[in-house]
Scaffold this active site. Structure first.
Site, mmCIF file in Angstrom:
data_model
loop_
_atom_site.group_PDB
_atom_site.id
_atom_site.type_symbol
_atom_site.label_atom_id
_atom_site.label_comp_id
_atom_site.label_asym_id
_atom_site.label_seq_id
_atom_site.Cartn_x
_atom_site.Cartn_y
_atom_site.Cartn_z
ATOM 1 N N SER A 123 -6.924 -2.025 -3.513
ATOM 2 C CA SER A 123 -7.952 -0.844 -5.208
ATOM 3 C C SER A 123 -8.454 -2.759 -6.152
ATOM 4 C CB SER A 123 -6.515 -0.435 -5.457
ATOM 5 O OG SER A 123 -6.841 0.547 -7.179
ATOM 6 N N ASP B 96 -7.824 9.266 0.740
ATOM 7 C CA ASP B 96 -7.471 8.386 -0.378
ATOM 8 C C ASP B 96 -8.805 9.332 -1.858
ATOM 9 O OD1 ASP B 96 -7.130 6.699 -3.063
ATOM 10 O OD2 ASP B 96 -8.351 4.681 -1.680
ATOM 11 N N HIS C 118 -3.400 6.023 -1.177
ATOM 12 C CA HIS C 118 -4.253 5.649 -1.563
ATOM 13 C C HIS C 118 -3.436 3.829 -1.059
ATOM 14 C CE1 HIS C 118 -6.603 2.501 -3.893
ATOM 15 N NE2 HIS C 118 -5.776 2.192 -4.786
#
Length: 605
Positions: free
Chosen positions: A210, A326, A357
């Site tokens: 991320s 995601d 994710h």
């Protein structure tokens, strides 16, 4: 007897020291192996320091220093030099906590100005000297040193968070420069006692998930020498693509009402005494003036936070990782960078799984990547398959290799629409000759899932293929051209590809229902940089991409194209009642199908 015991102890001690001195990385089948002498955490050396950067982003008249920690085998005290696995983050030292008041209100008309959300301060957590324990158990036993750093304006690092500004690229660059002897490190935040990385080979690989996966790309775009390889996992590669979609104000999945200023507040855990100044200069001026939540247009502010625009200096080898489902950091983020890096001739691979994710590549893949580019072992990884995709029912550790992504055998098939509203229409490869329009009524009270399952509703338009008699493999990016008119000057436009019938209950898998999604602002039908109010009732044509995907649609299913307006999970939520009329003759979608027309005809006949 006592002397004998002492002699034995001295012998054991000397043998232990000698074994530590002689311990070196070991490789087998092109992978770094776990070395017993590196494995015991009690023998690891851990310390922290501050690396001086080239910028002063908090405006205190001094160059910012980044807080760094190091975990290394004891053998590095005795002359052993090792490469580095490095992860940086704005999250290590705490984030803002609070409820929905921290997010923007989304229940209003498009283009309407609303009050700013409640602002919240972050309380720093964590104790020195440990910044993070991530990566350590995996890589230190295999002959690497692990380094972490807190990004600018977070934790014990100086500076201001900018959420994609230049300082967030230059900060990890400074750490890599220090690991190569080109920047200064200090034992104290305000002190002058220097610390050197005498144990470093200068070869650095970065990874993270991320935001932590964005920073490796940010560092790589500086072209810094020593950064040999990066493995970003679900990275945010463009803040415009994260908070906007084809001119539309769109939230990341699960965070309705979040925007770039909210993320700034969320991570700003640095010095309390610098916070007021940082807020005024960064959040309340640069971000507030640039984010343009009213129009959703692409501008210089967003262009400066799009790493695709900065890739020219990049030379690090790239192993990209992402999930096709995601809906937070969407799969386009990874594909656009992978595609550009491949075009630049950089060593590239991409690993996609079918989940949401996060989700790094298997350790084996990462190990081969770091072994090749950090240790310099010729394991031929650059000639491995370019794309590794986890099939729908397989384990993440067992991806299927492909020559490339998208699948080279995929061909774009154009589908046209035949009406059926308020029931279900048809999706066909035969073009409709008779002009036909259908109208839906916007109402955010109905979720996308409920609209896809409805047999009869005037809140969406749905068009399906015949039932598949054989599996059908989609690989790549679907593109829709839509011709539509609105009863208001602005309207949300949401488009989903779905697999029907919809699976419900505990047995439903993440790949069962949603194939891909896309959103757009019809006001940006000509350009992402300039929106123009719609004339009520006038038809406008707009073409845009849905999210990339690679999915096998099982026999017995139908592929459905669903068009609706406000998406209760992602878009602004204006008052229900706006009418969106679609000209079916001027609307089409291209879907990349492995095997092309022949495969599709075989699947439906």
């Amino acid at each position: 007897m006592k002397k004998i015991v002492q002699s034995i102890c001295l012998f054991v001690f000397a043998f232990t020291i000698q074994a530590q001195e002689q311990a070196v990385p070991v490789f087998k089948n092109g992978e770094a192996q776990i070395v017993t002498a590196f494995k015991n955490p009690e023998n690891w050396i851990r310390h922290d320091l501050w690396v001086e950067t080239t910028f002063d982003s908090d405006g205190d008249g001094k160059l910012d220093r980044m807080h760094v920690d190091v975990t290394r085998p004891a053998q590095t005290e005795n002359g052993l030099k090792l490469p580095i696995v490095y992860e940086s983050s704005p999250y290590y030292s705490g984030v803002a906590s609070g409820g929905r008041e921290l997010f923007w209100n989304v229940k209003h008309e498009l283009g309407e100005k609303v009050p700013e959300p409640t602002r919240s301060n972050v309380k720093r957590t964590g104790k020195r000297p440990i910044i993070s324990n991530s990566q350590i158990k995996t890589w230190v036993p295999r002959g690497y040193i692990v380094v972490h750093s807190s990004s600018p304006g977070t934790g014990l690092s100086d500076g201001a968070p900018t959420v994609g500004g230049d300082n967030e690229s230059l900060a990890p660059k400074a750490v890599i420069d220090w690991l190569n002897g080109r920047a200064k490190g200090f034992s104290e935040r305000e002190g002058n006692k220097e610390v050197t990385a005498f144990w470093s080979t200068g070869k650095v690989g970065m990874t993270g998930t991320s935001y932590n996966g964005t920073i490796p790309l940010a560092a790589a775009t500086t072209g810094v020498n020593g950064l040999e390889a990066i493995i970003p996992v679900a990275p945010n590669t463009s803040y415009y693509h994260y908070y906007r979609s084809n001119g539309l104000v769109r939230s990341p999945g699960g965070y309705l009402g979040e925007d770039i200023d909210v993320l700034y507040d969320f991570i700003h855990s640095g010095k309390e005494e610098n916070r007021a100044r940082n807020n005024k200069v960064v959040r309340d001026t640069e971000i507030a003036n640039g984010m343009d939540r009213l129009s959703g247009d692409y501008n210089d502010f967003w262009a400066g936070r799009d790493y695709l625009n900065d890739m020219k200096p990049m030379k690090a080898a790239l192993l990209m990782s992402h999930g096709f489902n995601d809906w937070n950091v969407m799969p386009e983020h990874s594909y656009r960078i992978y595609k550009k890096a491949s075009e630049m001739g950089l060593p590239t691979q991409i690993y996609y799984h079918q989940n949401g994710h996060g989700g790094p590549p298997p350790v084996k893949m990462m190990n081969r990547w770091f072994t090749r580019y950090l240790h310099g072992i010729e394991n031929n990884v650059e000639n491995d398959a370019k794309a590794w995709i986890v099939r729908e029912n397989d384990k993440r550790s067992e991806p299927t290799p492909y020559k490339e992504y998208p699948n080279p055998d995929a061909k774009e098939i154009t589908f046209y629409l035949k009406g059926g509203a308020p029931r279900i229409g048809h999706l066909s490869t035969e073009k409709l000759e008779i002009k036909e329009t259908e109208t839906l009524i916007d109402n955010y009270s109905f979720s996308a899932a409920s609209l896809a399952q409805a047999d009869y509703t005037n809140h969406r338009l749905l068009y399906t293929t015949p039932i598949l008699k054989e599996d059908l493999h989609i690989s790549g990016t679907s593109v829709i051209t839509i011709k539509a008119a609105s009863s208001k000057e602005a309207v949300n436009l949401s488009v989903y590809l779905v697999s029907l019938p919809w699976s419900k209950g505990r047995r439903a898998k993440i790949t069962d229902n949603i194939i891909t999604k896309g959103w757009a602002d019809l006001q940006n039908y000509k350009s992402l940089t300039k929106s123009k109010p719609l004339k009520k009732g006038k038809f406008y044509e707009m073409t845009f991409k849905l999210q990339p995907d690679d999915q096998i649609i099982k026999k017995g299913q139908q592929i459905g194209l669903m068009i609706f307006s406000s998406d209760s999970e992602y878009t602004l939520l204006p008052k229900p009642g706006t009418e969106l009329t679609v000209d079916l003759t001027g609307t089409k979608i291209t879907i990349p199908i492995v095997g092309g027309q022949d495969a599709f005809k075989k699947a439906i006949n």
